[in-house]
Design an enzyme around this catalytic site. Structure first.
Site: not given
Length: 357
Positions: A169-172, A339
């Site tokens: 997801g976005c924390p990648g 996050f």
């Protein structure tokens, strides 16, 4: 001498020498598909292509979401011909995982390869210098993975070491830099590709009154790839450090289960998004401190695992345009915060190089 129980032996030398200095970002580049969708026209296109044109109330709600997000355009691989050729992905829950995977396992590494070529050119080294790939994506699952496919597309040496991070997801973005930092500092002379690439075919589906989170995602996400070349002990006159990855950490926020999650099903990836993500307010930041985020959302939409790498590139570009003293819009330090599912929080502290442009 080292002792373990009754065994005494001479301490063995470390097999791989460590770097002498910290990790730096040495090159950055991005890539997006050529197909561009204007947000003002997207509600009509989306509801027509998914055969939901009669759902006028739901379409009005979707148009309102698009307007509130303030994103004028997005880039997506799924042009009009692709959904028509694969009508199953235009339904809400028809089993279409095979079709979706056939698209993403090809397009995710292909888009990443485009970004890598430009990033290597910027950093000044050679393709043969690359020793590691750290690859994050939420778009599909495959064996061999997107990291292996990327290495083959680029013609990298067979000894390149691969690390694949699926479903981040976005924390990648922050996650790949965190892992790349460890690799660079523990392997002298290594050069690491920190890669994030996404193709939204895995989440594309018809709108539903029972899944309003899906409406938000359909109005928010775009396809993209971002690459950072990372390494320690930069070579003078060849490699130009942009950011030092000073510190990196990750934590799971307590009592946050279910706030952001996704489930890979026979109908593709189904996700749930929390309504508010009040980072700016909680940290009491002034508006200018997150202008880079707004610029990227305005230009590309939410680029998922590649988002923070896109933002870091934008901050670098803004700094050159502003003619400030550092690549951090004049600041000497900055936070890179991502996050997502968990809720997992990845945080990096960056020391910013001087702006010599």
């Amino acid at each position: 001498m080292a002792s373990a129980g009754n065994i005494t032996r001479a301490a063995l030398p470390r097999g791989q020498p460590r770097a002498e200095g910290p990790t730096f970002v040495l090159g950055i580049s991005t890539a997006v598909p050529p197909a561009k969708f204007l947000q003002s026209k997207y509600p009509d296109f989306f509801f027509n292509i998914t055969n939901c044109g009669e759902k006028e109330v739901l379409k009005a709600k979707f148009r309102c979401i698009c307007d509130k997000l303030g994103i004028p355009k997005r880039h997506m691989f799924l042009m009009e011909g692709m959904p028509k050729a694969n009508p199953g992905i235009c339904t809400y829950m028809e089993p279409t995982l095979n079709v979706r995977h056939d698209i993403v396992v090809v397009q995710v590494p292909k888009l990443a390869a485009e970004a890598v070529q430009k990033a290597i050119k910027e950093y000044g080294g050679r393709k043969s210098d690359i020793t590691h790939i750290v690859f994050a994506t939420t778009s599909g699952v495959n064996m061999t993975g997107a990291d292996h496919a990327l290495a083959k597309l680029l013609g990298l040496k067979p000894t390149v070491k691969l690390v694949l991070m699926y479903q981040t997801g976005c924390p990648g973005s922050a996650s790949v830099l965190r892992v790349a930092k460890d690799l660079a500092e523990n392997n002298k002379s290594s050069r690491v590709l920190a890669v994030a690439s996404e193709v939204t075919a895995v989440t594309y589906r018809a709108p539903s009154e029972n899944h309003l989170d899906g409406l938000v995602g359909s109005a928010l996400f775009g396809d993209d790839a971002d690459v950072h070349v990372v390494g320690s002990d930069p070579k003078p006159e060849v490699e130009k450090p942009l950011f030092e990855v000073h510190w990196a950490g990750e934590t799971i926020l307590p009592e946050s289960g279910g706030a952001i999650d996704g489930h890979l099903t026979e109908a593709g990836l189904i996700f749930h998004l929390m309504k508010d993500e009040p980072v700016e307010a909680k940290l009491q930041l002034t508006k200018d401190k997150m202008q880079g985020n707004r610029d990227i959302l305005f230009e590309f939409g939410n680029t998922s695992s590649a988002l923070m790498l896109f933002v870091l590139d934008q901050i670098r570009r803004r700094s050159v345009e502003m003619r400030v003293s550092t690549m951090g819009e004049g600041s000497k330090f900055g936070f890179l915060i991502g996050f997502g599912p968990g809720v997992v929080l990845d945080v990096l502290v960056l020391r910013v190089a001087a702006n010599s442009a």
